[in-house]
Design a protein around this motif. Sequence first.
Motif, mmCIF file in Angstrom:
data_model
loop_
_atom_site.group_PDB
_atom_site.id
_atom_site.type_symbol
_atom_site.label_atom_id
_atom_site.label_comp_id
_atom_site.label_asym_id
_atom_site.label_seq_id
_atom_site.Cartn_x
_atom_site.Cartn_y
_atom_site.Cartn_z
ATOM 1 N N MET A 1 -24.278 10.793 -3.957
ATOM 2 C CA MET A 1 -23.698 10.360 -5.190
ATOM 3 C C MET A 1 -22.385 9.658 -5.449
ATOM 4 N N ARG A 2 -22.220 8.575 -5.997
ATOM 5 C CA ARG A 2 -21.100 7.840 -6.135
ATOM 6 C C ARG A 2 -20.181 8.692 -7.033
ATOM 7 N N ILE A 3 -18.783 8.251 -6.983
ATOM 8 C CA ILE A 3 -17.962 8.829 -8.067
ATOM 9 C C ILE A 3 -18.168 7.754 -9.216
ATOM 10 N N ARG A 4 -18.468 8.372 -10.152
ATOM 11 C CA ARG A 4 -18.546 7.646 -11.602
ATOM 12 C C ARG A 4 -17.192 7.246 -11.989
ATOM 13 N N THR A 5 -17.096 6.009 -11.690
ATOM 14 C CA THR A 5 -15.767 5.359 -12.325
ATOM 15 C C THR A 5 -15.581 5.452 -13.586
ATOM 16 N N ALA A 6 -16.538 4.891 -14.616
ATOM 17 C CA ALA A 6 -16.586 5.127 -15.672
ATOM 18 C C ALA A 6 -16.580 6.233 -16.476
ATOM 19 N N ALA A 7 -17.148 7.285 -16.249
ATOM 20 C CA ALA A 7 -17.308 8.752 -16.534
ATOM 21 C C ALA A 7 -15.672 9.226 -16.282
ATOM 22 N N VAL A 8 -15.451 9.039 -15.179
ATOM 23 C CA VAL A 8 -14.040 9.697 -14.792
ATOM 24 C C VAL A 8 -12.816 9.103 -15.562
ATOM 25 N N ALA B 1 -16.462 16.735 -8.295
ATOM 26 C CA ALA B 1 -16.794 17.149 -7.197
ATOM 27 C C ALA B 1 -17.733 18.442 -7.169
ATOM 28 N N ALA B 2 -17.519 19.591 -7.800
ATOM 29 C CA ALA B 2 -18.314 20.661 -8.096
ATOM 30 C C ALA B 2 -19.703 20.433 -8.520
ATOM 31 N N LEU B 3 -19.688 19.604 -9.324
ATOM 32 C CA LEU B 3 -21.302 19.352 -10.140
ATOM 33 C C LEU B 3 -21.946 18.531 -9.176
ATOM 34 N N LYS B 4 -21.409 17.894 -8.113
ATOM 35 C CA LYS B 4 -22.200 16.994 -7.003
ATOM 36 C C LYS B 4 -22.521 17.964 -6.038
#
Length: 93
Positions: free
Chosen positions: A1-8, A33-36
């Motif tokens: 999974m990618r880091i979601r720039t928009a969500a962050v 990171a914990a969710l992933k």
Amino acid sequence: MRIRTAAVGIVLLAGLAAGCGQSYDEMANDCLAALKARPDGDTSKPSECADIKKDDYTVLVGSLALDDLGWTDENGRFDENKMLDDLTKDDNN
């Protein structure tokens, strides 16, 4: 999974500093990171997300779900066409 720039980015807008010397954006990144890292099917809230606001936590969980479904573009943004393609595809193809 990618880091979601928009969500962050949404989470970072809150901009609150919290305990343990971490900024809110650092806590949001730890939460993401914990969710992933959660095992499939685990719906419990990770302890790293304890200080994340309810609305921000909801955004992080939702963004991961969209990403897992493949409904995001190369920049991590929701792609309505990918969703529609997925929902309307013929299972025989």
